[in-house]
Design an enzyme around this catalytic site. Structure first.
Site, mmCIF file in Angstrom:
data_model
loop_
_atom_site.group_PDB
_atom_site.id
_atom_site.type_symbol
_atom_site.label_atom_id
_atom_site.label_comp_id
_atom_site.label_asym_id
_atom_site.label_seq_id
_atom_site.Cartn_x
_atom_site.Cartn_y
_atom_site.Cartn_z
ATOM 1 N N SER A 70 -9.978 7.426 8.009
ATOM 2 C CA SER A 70 -9.865 8.764 8.081
ATOM 3 C C SER A 70 -11.420 9.582 8.909
ATOM 4 C CB SER A 70 -9.191 9.330 7.304
ATOM 5 O OG SER A 70 -8.215 9.297 6.470
ATOM 6 N N GLU A 119 -0.781 -2.448 -1.185
ATOM 7 C CA GLU A 119 -0.873 -0.696 -1.817
ATOM 8 C C GLU A 119 0.138 -1.198 -1.972
ATOM 9 O OE1 GLU A 119 -4.179 2.623 -1.612
ATOM 10 O OE2 GLU A 119 -3.105 2.200 0.138
#
Length: 363
Positions: free
Chosen positions: A121, A237
């Site tokens: 990010s 994940e």
């Protein structure tokens, strides 16, 4: 119950304290227990049960590995201290790492001896990885990296980072990205922790990169294939995310359903029970379809449904019981991150529109 699940259940009984289930609110904050459990699970082959035995697994089939993970989630086995290390970084190293990278880095991350951050990010980009602006310029046998990352979980506690950078500014958005293994102790790396709302929330950081020199040998996967590295490693994940979300919904609803409810609260509980079952069956269907080599459009729905249902269930539990238990408030605060980590709900809706419904992009 399969033999694998029975063996794993026996491992849990032999490894965790006898009062683990009764004192879960205490043990969930016991970092020593969490670290010791990770090492024990790795050595016994239960940390990554579908991996080959030489890498610390049991070589289980996808369905048996799924059953083991569900058993672990139901028993609320200790969460690893560096979740992204095992859940995202280790699969990326196994799939894309060179022999030298795997030999040097894979076992330490699985054992929790070296922590990792995810450098994805950026300010103004959020979960839209394709819009990243951090650059890496090739200079002989190194990349010179400049830019900024934000919401980088545990960066101040980690030694390494899978850093996503733009190595080809002229390539299409998804094609010019590469993944570098960044030593967070390198000159030019400035890590600044961000204040947390509560102790139950993971520690986030800003990471500033000022002409950081990263050896070209630290390229993870082919140059320009960072998008592929990210999407394939995040898929691992997200399998665990939906399982944990499903169990979290059930756990939040258990005390809610133990007593009488006003009609409006009963309606909310009923919708969440339906969401939990939809999440479970959709998750199982994705594993079956993936095992058969079929397309898995449901995959994009799982993260959105699961994270929002877990958040709503934690809010309902607090609305019903109030602040009668600090754990209920901690659960709610922790659930607030569910719609952010692993890809925000807004990005998930974009993916559903584009990948599942076939809607045109607006940019």
């Amino acid at each position: 119950m399969s033999d694998a699940v029975g063996e794993f259940a026996a491992f849990i009984d032999a490894t965790l304290p006898a009062d683990h289930a009764e004192r879960l609110d205490h043990y969930r904050h016991d970092d020593r227990l969490r670290a010791d459990y990770q090492v024990a699970a790795f050595e016994a082959g239960w940390l990554v049960p579908e991996w080959e035995p030489e890498l610390g697994g049991h070589g289980l089939s996808p369905l048996d590995a799924l059953a083991v993970r569900i058993e672990g989630a139901r028993r609320q086995t200790p969460r690893t201290l560096n979740v992204q290390g095992v859940g995202v970084v280790a699969p990326a190293l196994r799939r894309f790492g060179t022999a030298e990278q795997r030999e040097r880095l894979l076992v330490p991350v699985l054992r929790g001896e070296q922590w990792w951050a995810l450098g994805m990010s950026e300010p103004g980009s959020g979960s839209d990885l394709a819009s990243l602006r951090t650059t890496a310029r090739r200079d002989g046998d190194v990349f010179v990296v400049s830019g900024q990352k934000i919401w980088t979980t545990q960066a101040h506690q980690s030694r390494w980072c899978t850093l996503y950078v733009r190595t080809d500014p002229d390539a299409p958005r998804h094609a010019g990205i590469s993944c570098l293994i960044l030593d967070l102790h390198a000159p030019g790396v400035d890590i600044r922790p961000i204040r947390r709302a509560a102790e139950s929330v993971d520690a986030f950081c800003e990471v500033f990169l000022d002409d950081v020199r990263v050896p070209a040998a630290n390229l993870l996967g082919p140059e320009g294939q960072g998008w592929r590295v990210a999407t394939e490693s995040l898929a691992h994940e997200r399998d665990m995310i939906w399982i944990n979300n499903w169990v979290d919904v059930e756990r939040s609803l258990a005390p809610v359903l133990a007593g009488e409810l006003a009609p409006d609260l009963a309606a909310r509980a009923g919708r969440l029970l339906a969401d939990a079952e939809a999440l479970r069956f959709t998750g199982l269907r994705t594993v079956l379809r993936r095992t058969a080599g079929a397309p898995v459009p449901e995959f994009f729905v799982l993260k959105l449904l699961g994270s929002e249902a877990a958040q709503a269930a934690a809010q309902l539990a607090l609305d019903v019981h109030g602040l009668t238990s600090p754990a209920l408030f901690d659960d709610l605060v922790e659930s607030l991150g569910a719609t952010i980590y692993g890809g925000t709900s807004e990005i998930q809706r974009d993916l559903i529109g584009e990948k599942v419904l076939g809607l045109p992009r607006d940019r």
